[in-house]
Write a protein that holds these residues in place. Structure first.
Motif, mmCIF file in Angstrom:
data_model
loop_
_atom_site.group_PDB
_atom_site.id
_atom_site.type_symbol
_atom_site.label_atom_id
_atom_site.label_comp_id
_atom_site.label_asym_id
_atom_site.label_seq_id
_atom_site.Cartn_x
_atom_site.Cartn_y
_atom_site.Cartn_z
ATOM 1 N N PRO A 43 66.113 -38.106 -23.156
ATOM 2 C CA PRO A 43 66.098 -39.317 -23.371
ATOM 3 C C PRO A 43 66.029 -40.134 -21.994
ATOM 4 C CG PRO A 43 67.155 -38.597 -25.098
ATOM 5 C CD PRO A 43 67.390 -37.508 -24.012
ATOM 6 N N TYR A 44 67.110 -39.781 -21.078
ATOM 7 C CA TYR A 44 67.033 -40.403 -19.841
ATOM 8 C C TYR A 44 65.719 -40.086 -18.944
ATOM 9 C CZ TYR A 44 68.254 -41.639 -15.001
ATOM 10 O OH TYR A 44 68.331 -41.983 -13.733
ATOM 11 N N HIS A 45 65.213 -38.985 -18.849
ATOM 12 C CA HIS A 45 63.941 -38.640 -18.458
ATOM 13 C C HIS A 45 62.945 -39.388 -18.882
ATOM 14 C CE1 HIS A 45 60.471 -36.876 -16.426
ATOM 15 N NE2 HIS A 45 60.118 -36.625 -17.600
ATOM 16 N N SER A 46 62.763 -39.458 -20.291
ATOM 17 C CA SER A 46 61.904 -39.987 -21.141
ATOM 18 C C SER A 46 61.595 -41.903 -20.707
ATOM 19 C CB SER A 46 61.722 -40.016 -22.384
ATOM 20 O OG SER A 46 61.572 -38.778 -22.897
ATOM 21 N N LEU A 47 62.829 -42.180 -20.509
ATOM 22 C CA LEU A 47 63.292 -43.684 -20.323
ATOM 23 C C LEU A 47 62.556 -43.789 -18.856
ATOM 24 C CD1 LEU A 47 64.447 -46.643 -20.762
ATOM 25 C CD2 LEU A 47 66.418 -45.583 -19.629
ATOM 26 N N THR A 48 63.147 -43.248 -17.796
ATOM 27 C CA THR A 48 62.904 -43.477 -16.507
ATOM 28 C C THR A 48 61.403 -43.126 -16.168
ATOM 29 O OG1 THR A 48 63.848 -41.569 -15.908
ATOM 30 C CG2 THR A 48 65.284 -43.286 -15.695
ATOM 31 N N HIS A 49 60.833 -42.285 -16.710
ATOM 32 C CA HIS A 49 59.622 -42.046 -16.464
ATOM 33 C C HIS A 49 58.740 -42.852 -17.196
ATOM 34 C CE1 HIS A 49 55.633 -39.844 -15.622
ATOM 35 N NE2 HIS A 49 55.573 -39.663 -16.985
ATOM 36 N N ARG A 50 58.949 -43.532 -18.144
ATOM 37 C CA ARG A 50 58.003 -44.502 -18.766
ATOM 38 C C ARG A 50 58.283 -45.733 -18.262
ATOM 39 N NH1 ARG A 50 59.030 -49.088 -21.509
ATOM 40 N NH2 ARG A 50 61.338 -48.723 -21.434
ATOM 41 N N ILE A 51 59.456 -46.156 -17.605
ATOM 42 C CA ILE A 51 59.280 -47.317 -16.691
ATOM 43 C C ILE A 51 58.535 -46.944 -15.433
ATOM 44 C CG2 ILE A 51 60.881 -48.491 -15.357
ATOM 45 C CD1 ILE A 51 63.117 -48.227 -17.588
ATOM 46 N N PHE A 89 72.021 -39.933 -18.280
ATOM 47 C CA PHE A 89 71.509 -39.022 -17.819
ATOM 48 C C PHE A 89 72.446 -37.544 -18.083
ATOM 49 C CE2 PHE A 89 71.678 -35.608 -14.371
ATOM 50 C CZ PHE A 89 70.402 -35.153 -14.338
ATOM 51 N N SER A 90 73.683 -38.032 -18.100
ATOM 52 C CA SER A 90 74.773 -36.810 -18.318
ATOM 53 C C SER A 90 74.673 -36.303 -19.863
ATOM 54 C CB SER A 90 75.978 -37.116 -17.764
ATOM 55 O OG SER A 90 76.130 -37.383 -16.420
ATOM 56 N N LYS A 91 74.853 -37.157 -20.670
ATOM 57 C CA LYS A 91 74.802 -37.067 -22.063
ATOM 58 C C LYS A 91 73.719 -36.800 -22.727
ATOM 59 C CE LYS A 91 79.014 -39.833 -22.409
ATOM 60 N NZ LYS A 91 79.851 -40.815 -22.934
ATOM 61 N N LYS A 92 72.467 -37.323 -22.256
ATOM 62 C CA LYS A 92 71.103 -37.195 -22.989
ATOM 63 C C LYS A 92 69.958 -36.994 -21.909
ATOM 64 C CE LYS A 92 72.932 -37.784 -27.109
ATOM 65 N NZ LYS A 92 72.515 -37.026 -28.230
ATOM 66 N N PRO A 93 70.128 -36.243 -21.176
ATOM 67 C CA PRO A 93 68.969 -35.880 -19.919
ATOM 68 C C PRO A 93 67.587 -36.105 -20.451
ATOM 69 C CG PRO A 93 70.056 -33.754 -20.315
ATOM 70 C CD PRO A 93 70.707 -34.730 -21.327
ATOM 71 N N LEU A 119 63.982 -35.528 -12.409
ATOM 72 C CA LEU A 119 65.444 -34.822 -12.575
ATOM 73 C C LEU A 119 65.270 -33.900 -13.593
ATOM 74 C CD1 LEU A 119 68.044 -37.847 -12.261
ATOM 75 C CD2 LEU A 119 67.481 -36.135 -10.654
ATOM 76 N N SER A 120 64.054 -34.085 -14.439
ATOM 77 C CA SER A 120 63.814 -32.957 -15.480
ATOM 78 C C SER A 120 63.582 -31.807 -15.130
ATOM 79 C CB SER A 120 62.989 -33.873 -16.466
ATOM 80 O OG SER A 120 62.477 -32.879 -17.544
ATOM 81 N N PRO A 121 64.103 -30.825 -15.174
ATOM 82 C CA PRO A 121 63.580 -29.325 -15.163
ATOM 83 C C PRO A 121 62.182 -28.868 -15.943
ATOM 84 C CG PRO A 121 65.431 -29.095 -16.403
ATOM 85 C CD PRO A 121 65.414 -30.734 -16.133
ATOM 86 N N THR A 122 62.186 -29.494 -17.100
ATOM 87 C CA THR A 122 60.962 -29.174 -17.750
ATOM 88 C C THR A 122 59.944 -30.003 -17.516
ATOM 89 O OG1 THR A 122 61.644 -30.746 -19.633
ATOM 90 C CG2 THR A 122 62.364 -28.637 -19.780
ATOM 91 N N ARG A 134 78.191 -49.682 -22.080
ATOM 92 C CA ARG A 134 78.255 -48.406 -22.616
ATOM 93 C C ARG A 134 79.270 -48.263 -23.690
ATOM 94 N NH1 ARG A 134 80.886 -45.029 -18.076
ATOM 95 N NH2 ARG A 134 81.770 -46.852 -17.414
ATOM 96 N N ALA A 135 79.871 -49.272 -23.999
ATOM 97 C CA ALA A 135 80.750 -49.282 -25.205
ATOM 98 C C ALA A 135 79.914 -49.297 -26.367
ATOM 99 C CB ALA A 135 81.684 -50.443 -25.015
ATOM 100 N N ARG A 136 78.733 -50.028 -26.270
ATOM 101 C CA ARG A 136 77.881 -50.134 -27.717
ATOM 102 C C ARG A 136 76.816 -49.268 -27.916
ATOM 103 N NH1 ARG A 136 78.499 -55.544 -28.881
ATOM 104 N NH2 ARG A 136 76.611 -55.685 -30.062
ATOM 105 N N ILE A 137 76.657 -48.197 -26.744
ATOM 106 C CA ILE A 137 75.616 -47.237 -26.817
ATOM 107 C C ILE A 137 76.001 -46.449 -27.967
ATOM 108 C CG2 ILE A 137 74.438 -45.380 -25.812
ATOM 109 C CD1 ILE A 137 74.897 -46.774 -23.116
ATOM 110 N N ASP A 138 74.958 -46.057 -28.735
ATOM 111 C CA ASP A 138 75.140 -45.336 -30.165
ATOM 112 C C ASP A 138 74.718 -43.927 -29.800
ATOM 113 O OD1 ASP A 138 75.133 -43.838 -32.535
ATOM 114 O OD2 ASP A 138 73.681 -45.171 -33.394
ATOM 115 N N TRP A 139 75.544 -43.088 -28.643
ATOM 116 C CA TRP A 139 75.136 -41.924 -28.086
ATOM 117 C C TRP A 139 74.943 -40.852 -29.432
ATOM 118 C CZ3 TRP A 139 74.680 -42.132 -23.304
ATOM 119 C CH2 TRP A 139 75.350 -42.979 -22.602
ATOM 120 N N ASP A 140 75.483 -40.764 -30.561
ATOM 121 C CA ASP A 140 75.227 -39.769 -31.366
ATOM 122 C C ASP A 140 73.846 -39.856 -32.006
ATOM 123 O OD1 ASP A 140 77.732 -38.802 -30.977
ATOM 124 O OD2 ASP A 140 78.612 -39.857 -32.720
#
Length: 178
Positions: free
Chosen positions: A138-146, A132-136, A76-79, A168-174
């Motif tokens: 890191p999402y790509h890094s995670l799913t590609h690593r897996i 994926f929506s908030k942090k594409p 899903l990563s354009p880069t 989701r309530a516990r994720i430190d998005w910032d």
């Protein structure tokens, strides 16, 4: 799924710690060197890789479906369009399986997966989509690593819990970098 007790170290983890894992989505996060859960890495636990590999990337389960269909995995990563990823639905299903086995073990009973895990599956899928929506990046890094881990056959070290907040309530998005 016999890989889950091994991945979560059921035989060596005190039952109180397993209760903590089962009472909150902490089982999805890796631990920091200080023993705290790293809420900047949802789905970062090594046990999740073990479950995905066992369910989809070995000839013992489902006829090696993941490896036979590697051409269907995309990015899903354009880069990094050539870096294949585990799909969000597979991530959510594995997280739900991990949660179901852990919960059944702690409660010393077997529940109907299709009934008991519909809500958690939906929540895990929503978490993956949020990531994926908030942090594409890191999402790509995670799913590609897996993807790399589950297709390489390299065993993962198991992670040694759950309070009243769902994942989701516990994720430190910032503080997720990327």
């Amino acid at each position: 799924m016999t890989v889950v007790p091994t991945a979560l170290e059921f035989s060596t983890t005190p039952i109180d710690d397993l209760h903590t894992l089962a009472s909150d989505d902490n089982f999805l996060y890796p631990r920091t060197p200080s023993g705290r859960y790293d809420y900047t890495q949802p789905f970062g636990c090594d046990a999740l890789c073990d479950v995905i590999r066992a369910a989809f990337f070995t000839p013992k389960q489902y006829h090696n479906t993941g490896l036979r269909l590697t051409h269907k995995f995309t990015s899903l990563s354009p880069t990094a369009p050539h870096e294949k990823e585990i799909p969000a639905a597979m991530l959510a299903l594995a997280a739900s399986a991990l949660e179901a086995v852990l919960t059944d073990h702690v409660n010393q009973m077997t529940s109907d997966f299709t009934v008991s895990m519909h809500g958690p599956y939906t929540e895990h899928l929503a978490t993956a989509i949020d990531l994926f929506s908030k942090k594409p990046g890191p999402y790509h890094s995670l799913t590609h690593r897996i993807y790399q881990v589950v297709t390489s056959g390299q065993p993962q070290a198991s992670q040694p819990s759950r309070s009243s907040k769902r994942g989701r309530a516990r994720i430190d998005w910032d503080n997720i970098i990327g």
